[in-house]
Structure formats: C-alpha cells, structure tokens
Write an enzyme that holds these catalytic residues in place. Structure first.
Site, PDB file in Angstrom:
ATOM      1  N   ASP A 116       0.847  -1.187   0.000  1.00  0.00           N
ATOM      2  CA  ASP A 116       0.000   0.000   0.000  1.00  0.00           C
ATOM      3  C   ASP A 116       0.886   1.241   0.000  1.00  0.00           C
ATOM      4  OD1 ASP A 116      -2.305   1.456   0.015  1.00  0.00           O
ATOM      5  OD2 ASP A 116      -2.636   1.295   2.167  1.00  0.00           O
ATOM      6  N   HIS A 123      -3.726  13.943   0.664  1.00  0.00           N
ATOM      7  CA  HIS A 123      -3.973  13.033   1.795  1.00  0.00           C
ATOM      8  C   HIS A 123      -2.791  13.038   2.762  1.00  0.00           C
ATOM      9  CE1 HIS A 123      -5.031   9.501   4.144  1.00  0.00           C
ATOM     10  NE2 HIS A 123      -3.865   8.973   3.832  1.00  0.00           N
ATOM     11  N   GLU A 189     -10.337   3.932   3.692  1.00  0.00           N
ATOM     12  CA  GLU A 189      -9.360   4.599   2.838  1.00  0.00           C
ATOM     13  C   GLU A 189      -9.726   4.274   1.400  1.00  0.00           C
ATOM     14  OE1 GLU A 189      -5.512   5.423   5.505  1.00  0.00           O
ATOM     15  OE2 GLU A 189      -5.426   3.531   4.429  1.00  0.00           O
ATOM     16  N   GLU A 191      -9.040   3.964  -2.342  1.00  0.00           N
ATOM     17  CA  GLU A 191      -7.790   3.778  -3.080  1.00  0.00           C
ATOM     18  C   GLU A 191      -8.061   3.070  -4.415  1.00  0.00           C
ATOM     19  OE1 GLU A 191      -4.544   2.253  -0.811  1.00  0.00           O
ATOM     20  OE2 GLU A 191      -5.395   2.853   1.120  1.00  0.00           O
ATOM     21  N   ASP A 223      -9.263   0.305   2.082  1.00  0.00           N
ATOM     22  CA  ASP A 223      -8.288  -0.161   3.075  1.00  0.00           C
ATOM     23  C   ASP A 223      -8.765   0.286   4.462  1.00  0.00           C
ATOM     24  OD1 ASP A 223      -5.985  -1.183   4.173  1.00  0.00           O
ATOM     25  OD2 ASP A 223      -4.790   0.596   3.731  1.00  0.00           O
ATOM     26  N   ARG A 227      -8.098   3.979  13.337  1.00  0.00           N
ATOM     27  CA  ARG A 227      -7.172   5.091  13.610  1.00  0.00           C
ATOM     28  C   ARG A 227      -6.636   5.094  15.028  1.00  0.00           C
ATOM     29  NH1 ARG A 227      -5.716   6.113   8.581  1.00  0.00           N
ATOM     30  NH2 ARG A 227      -7.502   6.620   7.269  1.00  0.00           N
ATOM     31  N   GLN A 230      -3.986   2.368  15.164  1.00  0.00           N
ATOM     32  CA  GLN A 230      -2.877   2.833  14.326  1.00  0.00           C
ATOM     33  C   GLN A 230      -2.031   3.873  15.064  1.00  0.00           C
ATOM     34  OE1 GLN A 230      -4.244   4.708  10.706  1.00  0.00           O
ATOM     35  NE2 GLN A 230      -2.227   5.440  10.130  1.00  0.00           N
ATOM     36  N   LYS A 243      -4.482  -1.779  10.360  1.00  0.00           N
ATOM     37  CA  LYS A 243      -4.919  -1.854   8.966  1.00  0.00           C
ATOM     38  C   LYS A 243      -4.985  -3.285   8.430  1.00  0.00           C
ATOM     39  CE  LYS A 243      -3.118   2.692   7.768  1.00  0.00           C
ATOM     40  NZ  LYS A 243      -4.075   3.340   6.859  1.00  0.00           N
ATOM     41  N   THR A 247      -9.187  -5.630   4.084  1.00  0.00           N
ATOM     42  CA  THR A 247      -9.108  -4.677   2.976  1.00  0.00           C
ATOM     43  C   THR A 247     -10.056  -5.203   1.908  1.00  0.00           C
ATOM     44  OG1 THR A 247      -6.775  -4.234   3.470  1.00  0.00           O
ATOM     45  CG2 THR A 247      -7.562  -3.596   1.287  1.00  0.00           C
ATOM     46  N   GLU A 348     -10.135  12.579   7.667  1.00  0.00           N
ATOM     47  CA  GLU A 348      -9.980  13.863   6.978  1.00  0.00           C
ATOM     48  C   GLU A 348     -11.321  14.588   6.848  1.00  0.00           C
ATOM     49  OE1 GLU A 348      -7.079  13.428   3.399  1.00  0.00           O
ATOM     50  OE2 GLU A 348      -7.803  11.430   3.906  1.00  0.00           O
TER      51      GLU A 348
HETATM   52  O1  LIG Z   1       0.734   9.882   7.871  1.00  0.00           O
HETATM   53  C1  LIG Z   1       0.421   9.024   8.703  1.00  0.00           C
HETATM   54  O2  LIG Z   1       0.876   9.066   9.848  1.00  0.00           O
HETATM   55  C2  LIG Z   1      -0.527   7.949   8.380  1.00  0.00           C
HETATM   56  C3  LIG Z   1      -0.910   7.659   7.114  1.00  0.00           C
HETATM   57  C4  LIG Z   1      -1.918   6.680   6.781  1.00  0.00           C
HETATM   58  O3  LIG Z   1      -2.584   6.098   7.620  1.00  0.00           O
HETATM   59  C5  LIG Z   1      -2.182   6.446   5.348  1.00  0.00           C
HETATM   60  C6  LIG Z   1      -1.739   5.115   4.834  1.00  0.00           C
HETATM   61  O4  LIG Z   1      -1.581   4.135   5.512  1.00  0.00           O
HETATM   62  C7  LIG Z   1      -1.504   5.002   3.392  1.00  0.00           C
HETATM   63  C8  LIG Z   1      -2.584   5.526   2.553  1.00  0.00           C
HETATM   64  O5  LIG Z   1      -3.585   4.833   2.390  1.00  0.00           O
HETATM   65  O6  LIG Z   1      -2.448   6.634   2.045  1.00  0.00           O
HETATM   66 CA   LIG Z   2      -4.072   2.699   2.937  1.00  0.00          CA
HETATM   67 MG   LIG Z   3      -6.047  -2.914   5.185  1.00  0.00          MG
END
Ligand SMILES: O=C(O)/C=C/C(=O)CC(=O)CC(=O)O
Ligand SMILES: [Ca+2]
Ligand SMILES: [Mg+2]
Length: 405
Positions: A116, A123, A189, A191, A223, A227, A230, A243, A247, A348
């Site tokens: 990914d 973004h 997400e 994508e 995806d 959060r 994460q 994550k 997916t 977002e």
């Molecule tokens: O910038 C960060 O700390 C986190 C970014 C993401 O969670 C985005 C990611 O995993 C990739 C994406 O889908 O753009």
């Molecule tokens: Ca992603």
């Molecule tokens: Mg995933």
C-alpha cells in the site's frame, strides 16, 4: 456498439469488458466478463469456439489468465470486443449471458503480496497535520520516493464481506496506559489497486517503461483502518494491526487497455526524481470515486492529480531487486483532492472527528456498527465523457465484533 442491450448509465459499456469471478447457483466459480447488467460466461463460449486456453476461464481466480502476459491479454480483449460488437457472434454468446443479479461475485484474484502506497499529496498533507500537528506535514522523503508499506494479502476480502469491528490496544491522549477494546475510530481509505499479472525476476528491478508488461488492470480498494489502534502502535515501524484486519476490493478488474482512454500525463515533479523513477510517458488515470455512507454521497475524490504514477510505484517497489508475482496487488494509498468533499477518509472528512458530517439528518464521525460504506468510480475519456468506463463498486458493512476484554 453492441448487439447486447446495455442500460443507459451502465459502468460496463461495450469497450470496458472487465473480468471477474462469479458463482452461479451451486456451479463451480469461474471467470466472466461484465457487459451492461450481464455476465458473459467465458469458458463455454471459448470452448464452443474451440479456443486454446478455454480452461483458463473455468478457474476460481484470474491468476492463470494473468500469468499469460500482455500479448495474451491483448488477444483476449480483441476476442471479447469482437464477441460483443459482431452480431454474427450472437448465437454463440447469447446462451451464455447471465444476469448479474443472478450471480454472486468473489475475489477476482488470489492475492499474492499486498503493498500500500501513500501517493496522494493532499492526503499525506492532511494526515501529517492531523497526526503530527507540530511538524512539517510532508516528511522530507515524500517527494523523493513513493512511500509505502507491505500489507496483509490474506485479509483482502471480496466486496460485500461484512467487516468485523477490530479490537486492539489503544491509548487515549489523556490516559497514561493503553486499554484493549473495540476500535472507536474505524475508518475507510479510498484507493485504486493495481493487479500484477506477469511476474518479475528476483534481483532485477522493473523499469518504469515496463509497467504495462507487468500490470494487467485495476480494482477499487477500501483499506479499512482503525485510527486509534494505528496511532498508538505505528511509530516507528509503520502500519500493523490498525490496517491488517480487512481490505475490501471490487469484483471486476478493469484492464489497462480499457483504461487507456482515460490516461492523463503526470504533472511535472519538483524536485526532479532520481533516474530510476523518471520516465517520458508517465501517466495517471482520470478516475473519480464516489463514496456513499448508508446510501448517501459524502465525498468524490479525484484520482488524476495523484503525485506518483503507478509505473513509478512499481519501479520503486522493485528497486531493491524484490520481485513481484502473479496476483500481487499494490494500492495507491488514500486518494484525497483539495476540496473538503474530495477527501478519501473520515479522519480527513471530519478533521480528526472534531467536525462531524451531517448525513441524512444525523451527525457522523467514524464508522458505527451497521454502517454500510460503498465506493464506486468512473473513468473519464479524453472527450470528458464517462464512456461506460466504470469500475463498479466495493461495499462493506460494519458488524459489532467481539466484546471488550
Ligand atoms: O501519515 C500518517 O501518519 C498515516 C498515514 C496513513 O494512515 C495512510 C496510509 O496508511 C496510506 C494511505 O492509504 O495513504
Ligand atoms: Ca491505505
Ligand atoms: Mg487494510
């Protein structure tokens, strides 16, 4: 034009002809092509024409077909274009048209590896502001290489699969220790995913020019991301359990040959990229997603302005000599545009949950149990029209998951 009746506004016009794997009653799953609201059952049509390789369509995944490589993909596309446009083929094909409403779709590909990326500048900037408010939003490497990570291929699921709310460790900002429990910040997400057909050789990077030799086509990707899990787990090694739980991908793989009508040049990159990422004919695709929460449109992210082209993503992911295999999937990363209603995730869209969205009279931040999330997408041709070149949709509903422990 086709002798097959295609409803107005169908994503699957006569030049799209995406491939997928369908299930019809208790028959074995096999490969079909979508046209309008029907599926062409390809194995019996190819057998009736005594084509070599007809058995490749009697398979429960596209992998054997994908492994054949670009000359066979082109020949198959030309065969399909003839089947649907040439009325002399009607007697052969018509008995093998099945309404899409009468079939179930499963994963089109047995996914090998899953990577990914993070290729949308908008973004990455938004997430930088949200997760690292005291730093520059884009990290210093971001415009030098397409940042990415290796995801979990085994939890890629077919569209329509319920998504069980994940549990895990998360720590509230005012707490001193973490707790284990159901994610309270479950997100999406939006994508685009690239499906690899032709493998590459271990030790030999794939050049940007060879992108179309290796990649067959695209699918929609959601995806799903927790959060809260994460944020607590991912520094410094990157995304992990936040994550990897699921997916979702769309059932129909749209070929690069069909998408060629929507190719747009990649804008200039500044600073200039290293030679292995440079190319004369780098493209993106003019695709617009639509994101529906419980049937209501909440966002329309545009793909065409993505900073990194898919050829650069493939060149970078093999730059160290790592090889790709038939069935590998690599995704663009979340796609967000500059406008508020073009953001590709709820973190977002609601700015970290602080600005709820009003959807059908109800305030929403992150996903709630029972929520249904559907992403669809359309490619635009050079004349600006949608041309029946849709990617279909990917959908999933959140189920509660196990009790907190
Ligand atoms: O910038 C960060 O700390 C986190 C970014 C993401 O969670 C985005 C990611 O995993 C990739 C994406 O889908 O753009
Ligand atoms: Ca992603
Ligand atoms: Mg995933």
């Amino acid at each position: 034009m086709s002798w097959i009746d295609i409803p107005d506004g169908s994503p699957f016009g006569p030049e799209n002809l995406p491939l997928g794997v369908f299930r019809h009653g208790d028959e074995e799953p096999r490969v079909g092509a979508a046209i309008g609201d029907q599926v062409i059952d390809l194995a019996p049509v190819a057998s009736a024409q005594m084509l070599d390789g007809a058995q490749l369509f009697a398979q429960p995944s596209l992998n054997a077909f994908l492994a054949l490589g670009r000359p066979a993909w082109r020949a198959t596309r030309n065969w399909l274009l003839d089947l649907v446009s040439n009325s002399a083929e009607r007697d052969t094909v018509e008995p093998h048209l099945i309404p899409q409403s009468a079939v179930g779709m499963q994963l089109p590909v047995e996914v090998a590896d899953y990577v990914d990326f993070y290729a949308s500048e908008q973004h990455a900037t938004n997430l930088g502001r949200l997760f690292r408010p005291d730093s520059e939003p884009l990290l210093p490497n971001w415009k030098h290489l397409p940042v990415g990570y290796h995801g979990r291929a085994g939890t890629i699921v077919a569209s329509g699969t319920d998504i069980v709310r994940p549990s895990g460790q998360r720590k509230a900002s005012d707490a001193t220790v973490p707790t284990y429990g159901r994610s309270q910040r479950l997100d999406i997400e939006v994508e685009l995913g690239y499906v690899v057909g032709t493998p590459s050789t271990l030790g030999k990077p794939v050049s940007v020019e060879d992108f179309e030799e290796h990649v067959y086509g695209v699918v929609l990707v959601n995806d799903w991301s927790a959060r809260d899990l994460q944020a607590w787990e991912y520094v410094p090694l990157g995304p992990f359990l936040g994550k990897s739980f699921a997916t979702s991908i769309s059932p129909w793989v749209v070929s690069l040959d069909a998408l060629a009508a929507s190719a747009v040049p990649l804008p200039a990159q500044d600073p200039p990229v290293l030679p292995y990422l440079a190319g004369k004919n780098l493209v993106n695709y003019d695709i617009t997603f639509e994101v529906y929460l419980n049937g209501h449109l909440v966002s329309s992210p545009p793909y065409r302005d993505l900073y990194w082209s898919p050829a650069q993503m493939l060149a970078h992911l093999t730059a160290n000599g790592a090889s790709v295999r038939t069935g590998d999937l690599y995704a663009s990363g979340t796609v967000s545009g500059p406008e508020k209603n073009q953001r590709g995730s709820f973190i977002e869209l609601t700015w970290g949950g602080r600005e709820p969205l009003l959807v059908n009279g109800k305030h929403h931040t992150f996903l709630e149990d029972g929520d249904e999330l559907t992403i669809s997408a359309w490619a635009r041709g050079s004349d600006g029209s949608r041309l029946g070149l849709g990617l279909g949709e990917v959908t999933g509903r959140i189920t509660p998951g196990s009790r907190d422990k």
